[in-house]
Design a protein around this motif. Structure first.
Motif, short mmCIF file in Angstrom:
data_model
loop_
_atom_site.label_atom_id
_atom_site.label_comp_id
_atom_site.label_asym_id
_atom_site.label_seq_id
_atom_site.Cartn_x
_atom_site.Cartn_y
_atom_site.Cartn_z
N ALA A 1 -24.54 1.97 -14.17
CA ALA A 1 -25.22 1.75 -12.90
C ALA A 1 -24.49 0.73 -12.04
O ALA A 1 -24.37 0.90 -10.83
CB ALA A 1 -26.66 1.30 -13.15
N PHE A 2 -23.97 -0.33 -12.67
CA PHE A 2 -23.26 -1.35 -11.90
C PHE A 2 -22.02 -0.78 -11.24
O PHE A 2 -21.76 -1.02 -10.05
CB PHE A 2 -22.90 -2.52 -12.81
N SER A 3 -21.23 -0.02 -11.99
CA SER A 3 -20.02 0.57 -11.43
C SER A 3 -20.35 1.56 -10.32
O SER A 3 -19.68 1.60 -9.28
CB SER A 3 -19.22 1.27 -12.53
N LEU A 4 -21.40 2.35 -10.53
CA LEU A 4 -21.81 3.33 -9.52
C LEU A 4 -22.20 2.63 -8.22
O LEU A 4 -21.75 3.03 -7.13
CB LEU A 4 -22.97 4.16 -10.04
N LEU A 5 -23.03 1.60 -8.30
CA LEU A 5 -23.48 0.91 -7.09
C LEU A 5 -22.32 0.19 -6.41
O LEU A 5 -22.25 0.14 -5.17
CB LEU A 5 -24.58 -0.09 -7.45
N LEU A 6 -21.41 -0.36 -7.20
CA LEU A 6 -20.27 -1.06 -6.62
C LEU A 6 -19.37 -0.10 -5.85
O LEU A 6 -18.95 -0.39 -4.71
CB LEU A 6 -19.48 -1.77 -7.72
N LEU A 7 -19.09 1.06 -6.42
CA LEU A 7 -18.24 2.04 -5.75
C LEU A 7 -18.96 2.67 -4.55
O LEU A 7 -18.34 2.93 -3.51
CB LEU A 7 -17.81 3.11 -6.73
N TYR A 8 -20.24 2.90 -4.69
CA TYR A 8 -21.01 3.47 -3.58
C TYR A 8 -21.05 2.49 -2.40
O TYR A 8 -20.90 2.90 -1.24
CB TYR A 8 -22.42 3.80 -4.05
N ALA A 9 -21.23 1.21 -2.70
CA ALA A 9 -21.20 0.21 -1.63
C ALA A 9 -19.82 0.13 -0.99
O ALA A 9 -19.70 -0.06 0.23
CB ALA A 9 -21.61 -1.15 -2.19
N GLY A 10 -18.77 0.28 -1.80
CA GLY A 10 -17.43 0.29 -1.24
C GLY A 10 -17.20 1.46 -0.31
O GLY A 10 -16.55 1.32 0.75
N LEU A 11 -17.72 2.61 -0.66
CA LEU A 11 -17.60 3.78 0.23
C LEU A 11 -18.38 3.56 1.53
O LEU A 11 -17.93 3.97 2.61
CB LEU A 11 -18.11 5.04 -0.48
N GLN A 12 -19.53 2.93 1.43
CA GLN A 12 -20.31 2.68 2.64
C GLN A 12 -19.62 1.68 3.57
O GLN A 12 -19.83 1.72 4.79
CB GLN A 12 -21.69 2.14 2.26
N ASN A 13 -18.80 0.79 3.01
CA ASN A 13 -18.12 -0.21 3.83
C ASN A 13 -16.87 0.33 4.52
O ASN A 13 -16.28 -0.37 5.35
CB ASN A 13 -17.75 -1.42 2.98
N ILE A 14 -16.45 1.54 4.17
CA ILE A 14 -15.29 2.12 4.85
C ILE A 14 -15.73 2.55 6.25
O ILE A 14 -16.71 3.28 6.40
CB ILE A 14 -14.74 3.33 4.07
N PRO A 15 -15.05 2.11 7.29
CA PRO A 15 -15.46 2.48 8.66
C PRO A 15 -15.41 4.00 8.87
O PRO A 15 -14.54 4.69 8.33
CB PRO A 15 -14.43 1.76 9.54
N GLN A 16 -16.33 4.49 9.65
CA GLN A 16 -16.37 5.92 9.95
C GLN A 16 -15.14 6.36 10.73
O GLN A 16 -14.74 7.53 10.66
CB GLN A 16 -17.63 6.23 10.75
N ASP A 17 -14.52 5.44 11.46
CA ASP A 17 -13.31 5.79 12.20
C ASP A 17 -12.20 6.23 11.25
O ASP A 17 -11.39 7.10 11.60
CB ASP A 17 -12.84 4.59 13.03
N VAL A 18 -12.16 5.63 10.07
CA VAL A 18 -11.14 6.00 9.09
C VAL A 18 -11.36 7.44 8.62
O VAL A 18 -10.41 8.22 8.50
CB VAL A 18 -11.16 5.02 7.90
N PHE A 19 -12.62 7.79 8.36
CA PHE A 19 -12.92 9.15 7.94
C PHE A 19 -12.61 10.16 9.05
O PHE A 19 -12.09 11.26 8.78
CB PHE A 19 -14.39 9.26 7.54
N GLU A 20 -12.91 9.79 10.29
CA GLU A 20 -12.62 10.69 11.40
C GLU A 20 -11.12 10.90 11.56
O GLU A 20 -10.65 12.02 11.78
CB GLU A 20 -13.21 10.12 12.69
N ALA A 21 -10.36 9.81 11.43
CA ALA A 21 -8.90 9.93 11.54
C ALA A 21 -8.34 10.79 10.41
O ALA A 21 -7.43 11.60 10.61
CB ALA A 21 -8.27 8.54 11.53
N ALA A 22 -8.88 10.61 9.21
CA ALA A 22 -8.42 11.42 8.08
C ALA A 22 -8.74 12.89 8.30
O ALA A 22 -7.94 13.78 7.96
CB ALA A 22 -9.06 10.92 6.79
N ARG A 23 -9.92 13.17 8.86
CA ARG A 23 -10.29 14.56 9.13
C ARG A 23 -9.36 15.20 10.15
O ARG A 23 -8.96 16.36 10.04
CB ARG A 23 -11.74 14.62 9.60
N LEU A 24 -8.99 14.43 11.17
CA LEU A 24 -8.08 14.95 12.19
C LEU A 24 -6.69 15.21 11.62
O LEU A 24 -5.98 16.12 12.07
CB LEU A 24 -7.99 13.98 13.36
N ASP A 25 -6.31 14.41 10.64
CA ASP A 25 -4.99 14.60 10.00
C ASP A 25 -5.01 15.67 8.92
O ASP A 25 -3.98 15.90 8.27
CB ASP A 25 -4.51 13.28 9.41
N GLY A 26 -6.16 16.28 8.69
CA GLY A 26 -6.24 17.34 7.69
C GLY A 26 -6.52 16.86 6.29
O GLY A 26 -6.47 17.66 5.34
#
Length: 307
Positions: free
Chosen positions: A187-212
């Motif tokens: 549970a600790f590892s899951l919450l830590l990684l999930y929180a890390g994913l939430q802290n990634i800015p949405q702009d990064v995901f959008e840029a990655a999507r545009l780059d394929g």
């Protein structure tokens, strides 16, 4: 006649330090009881372990000084050698189990649509943390028996030839303990990684999507590099925890059959409690402590270089 030398005037740094101490003395005063408790219950036992490792202590009376004899015995003991090999296998496979399943589950939950769904599944994976670990060990101990659930399922799907007494065979006992509870997700590892994913800015995901970069390509090229601090912390805690772990071998196999599931921490425990050789047990504990300290220092050095 000697000329008196006047004391050096305090520097600006020392003055700032004195001002901080004067202004913060109430906080230090409130921290003092906690520091005393930590020193007595954590640092003092470690001090005793280090000092008694050089004696033939029996747990009650401090014996004579034996020098490095306990450490020489630990290094040359064939049982200690087999226990160390078991520990290395446990640490390697435990590291994979500590990183891969929580990362996969965190990614799947993070990509669910709707915050409520994410919260619900996150709660389902975290809820088992309230179950005592001893209950999990005892239940899985019944699963591994010759008439247990695992062998029953194998027979039901036509794989009766794979039936096994998993904890009584030296070839499978250690791996059965390592994979106990699989696919249990920490549970600790899951919450830590999930929180890390939430802290990634949405702009990064959008840029990655545009780059394929979508799907697993995005996970490999975007998520994993940005989750490096969380993954490094989980890896370090997993290695330290598995090096010191001995509960499941103690409860389910007592280190057997033979020494197939004996690890250094269990050898330390049994040597002290059953044989009364506390001095030798403390030497094993000191070796483990040094190994953990070296791994921690190496991990911090590698993280600094990577950053």
């Amino acid at each position: 006649m000697t000329v008196p030398v006047s004391p050096r005037p305090p520097t600006d740094r020392s003055l700032r330090r004195l001002r901080r101490l004067r202004s913060g003395w109430p906080a230090y005063l409130f921290l003092l009881p906690a520091l005393l408790l930590v020193a007595y219950f954590s640092y003092f036992p470690a001090y005793l372990a280090v000092t008694r490792a050089f004696t033939d202590w029996d747990g009650l009376n401090v014996g004579g000084f034996t020098g490095l004899e306990n450490f020489r015995r630990a290094v040359t003991d064939p049982v200690m050698g087999e226990a160390t090999r078991n520990m290395l296998v446990w640490v390697a496979l435990g590291l994979v189990l500590a990183l891969v399943p929580p990362l996969l589950v965190a990614e799947l939950i993070f990509h669910l649509r709707g915050r409520r769904r994410q919260y619900a599944y996150r709660t389902l994976f975290v809820a088992p943390i309230v179950i005592p670990s001893l209950v999990l060990l005892l239940v899985w101990g019944t699963f591994y028996r010759s008439d247990g659930l695992i062998n029953t399922l194998l027979s039901a799907v036509g794989l009766g030839g794979w039936r096994h007494d998993w904890l009584s065979d030296p070839g499978t006992a250690l791996y059965s303990l390592i994979f106990l509870g699989f696919p249990y997700v920490d549970a600790f590892s899951l919450l830590l990684l999930y929180a890390g994913l939430q802290n990634i800015p949405q702009d990064v995901f959008e840029a990655a999507r545009l780059d394929g970069a979508t799907g697993w390509r995005r996970v490999a090229r975007v998520d994993l590099p940005l989750l490096r601090p969380q993954l490094g912390l989980i890896a370090l805690l997993s290695v330290i925890g598995n090096m010191q772990y001995f509960v499941s071998p103690l409860v389910l196999t007592s280190g057997g059959p033979g020494f197939a599931t004996t690890v250094p921490a269990l050898l330390m425990y049994t040597t002290a409690t059953r044989s009364g050789e506390y001095g030798y047990a403390m030497a094993v504990a000191v070796l483990l402590m040094v190994a953990v300290a070296l791994l921690t220092a190496a991990s911090r050095l590698m993280s600094r270089r990577a950053s």
